[in-house]
Design a protein around this motif. Sequence first.
Motif, mmCIF file in Angstrom:
data_model
loop_
_atom_site.group_PDB
_atom_site.id
_atom_site.type_symbol
_atom_site.label_atom_id
_atom_site.label_comp_id
_atom_site.label_asym_id
_atom_site.label_seq_id
_atom_site.Cartn_x
_atom_site.Cartn_y
_atom_site.Cartn_z
ATOM 1 N N PRO A 104 -12.778 8.516 -4.382
ATOM 2 C CA PRO A 104 -12.015 7.286 -4.180
ATOM 3 C C PRO A 104 -12.331 6.680 -2.808
ATOM 4 O O PRO A 104 -12.646 7.395 -1.850
ATOM 5 C CB PRO A 104 -10.562 7.733 -4.266
ATOM 6 C CG PRO A 104 -10.591 9.181 -3.986
ATOM 7 C CD PRO A 104 -11.925 9.684 -4.437
ATOM 8 N N PRO A 105 -12.255 5.379 -2.697
ATOM 9 C CA PRO A 105 -12.572 4.740 -1.410
ATOM 10 C C PRO A 105 -11.470 4.977 -0.392
ATOM 11 O O PRO A 105 -10.317 5.230 -0.745
ATOM 12 C CB PRO A 105 -12.680 3.254 -1.773
ATOM 13 C CG PRO A 105 -11.814 3.104 -2.965
ATOM 14 C CD PRO A 105 -11.933 4.393 -3.717
ATOM 15 N N PRO A 106 -11.793 4.917 0.902
ATOM 16 C CA PRO A 106 -10.743 5.082 1.913
ATOM 17 C C PRO A 106 -9.794 3.880 1.892
ATOM 18 O O PRO A 106 -10.161 2.780 1.471
ATOM 19 C CB PRO A 106 -11.521 5.147 3.231
ATOM 20 C CG PRO A 106 -12.813 4.470 2.940
ATOM 21 C CD PRO A 106 -13.108 4.720 1.503
ATOM 22 N N GLU A 107 -8.564 4.114 2.359
ATOM 23 C CA GLU A 107 -7.593 3.024 2.372
ATOM 24 C C GLU A 107 -7.978 2.016 3.438
ATOM 25 O O GLU A 107 -8.477 2.374 4.516
ATOM 26 C CB GLU A 107 -6.190 3.577 2.651
ATOM 27 C CG GLU A 107 -5.625 4.317 1.467
ATOM 28 C CD GLU A 107 -4.118 4.444 1.577
ATOM 29 O OE1 GLU A 107 -3.507 3.641 2.298
ATOM 30 O OE2 GLU A 107 -3.587 5.334 0.947
ATOM 31 N N TYR A 108 -7.724 0.797 3.121
ATOM 32 C CA TYR A 108 -8.096 -0.293 4.025
ATOM 33 C C TYR A 108 -6.982 -1.327 3.978
ATOM 34 O O TYR A 108 -6.574 -1.769 2.909
ATOM 35 C CB TYR A 108 -9.423 -0.905 3.565
ATOM 36 C CG TYR A 108 -9.909 -2.042 4.423
ATOM 37 C CD1 TYR A 108 -10.461 -1.811 5.658
ATOM 38 C CD2 TYR A 108 -9.794 -3.357 3.974
ATOM 39 C CE1 TYR A 108 -10.912 -2.851 6.449
ATOM 40 C CE2 TYR A 108 -10.235 -4.402 4.757
ATOM 41 C CZ TYR A 108 -10.789 -4.153 5.990
ATOM 42 O OH TYR A 108 -11.214 -5.182 6.762
ATOM 43 N N HIS A 109 -6.502 -1.725 5.166
ATOM 44 C CA HIS A 109 -5.427 -2.709 5.222
ATOM 45 C C HIS A 109 -5.631 -3.585 6.453
ATOM 46 O O HIS A 109 -5.921 -3.070 7.533
ATOM 47 C CB HIS A 109 -4.065 -2.010 5.296
ATOM 48 C CG HIS A 109 -2.930 -2.963 5.415
ATOM 49 N ND1 HIS A 109 -2.517 -3.745 4.371
ATOM 50 C CD2 HIS A 109 -2.142 -3.286 6.471
ATOM 51 C CE1 HIS A 109 -1.514 -4.500 4.775
ATOM 52 N NE2 HIS A 109 -1.254 -4.239 6.047
ATOM 53 N N GLU A 110 -5.503 -4.885 6.280
ATOM 54 C CA GLU A 110 -5.593 -5.825 7.392
ATOM 55 C C GLU A 110 -4.423 -6.772 7.317
ATOM 56 O O GLU A 110 -3.926 -7.089 6.237
ATOM 57 C CB GLU A 110 -6.876 -6.646 7.321
ATOM 58 C CG GLU A 110 -8.090 -5.936 7.872
ATOM 59 C CD GLU A 110 -9.234 -6.907 8.037
ATOM 60 O OE1 GLU A 110 -9.095 -7.837 8.835
ATOM 61 O OE2 GLU A 110 -10.248 -6.719 7.358
#
Length: 150
Positions: A104-110
């Motif tokens: 799974p892809p790493p979490e990303y938040h902006e």
Amino acid sequence: MRLSLTSAILIAMTSAASASEGFNVVIPARPGIPVIINGVDASYGVVEGEFGLGKGVNNLPTVYGGRYVDYAPNVGHYYPSLGQKPGYGRLEIEPPPNRKLPPPPPEYHESWSAHSAPLPATQPPDVPLYPPPVIVAPPMGGARGPQNYR
């Protein structure tokens, strides 16, 4: 004598006036860019007849040595009027259901926000706490009195 001289001048003038109705050899200004006249590529061909911007008549010139230009080439698009069914989708290969899945892809938040910066505590206020006294200016005209503008 005068009649023969006059007729010779008139004949010479009419032959010079009809000289513009000859033929033209078409040489394009840039190689590879065709000169198209009425749907015919006239590059390096011979054109006979009066035409152009300076002529007041609309006649069709004759092009010798040209070839017809197809304005709507057959490029293989789908047209419903042909009655043929178009190709559907891409040629994809469906993976098997029990394949190994990727990690799974790493979490990303902006997030974005905007606000004004607070004023520094050492900045003095715009209006001083004790303003200077108001100075009253002399009336218009000074000591001489008001001016007469008549």
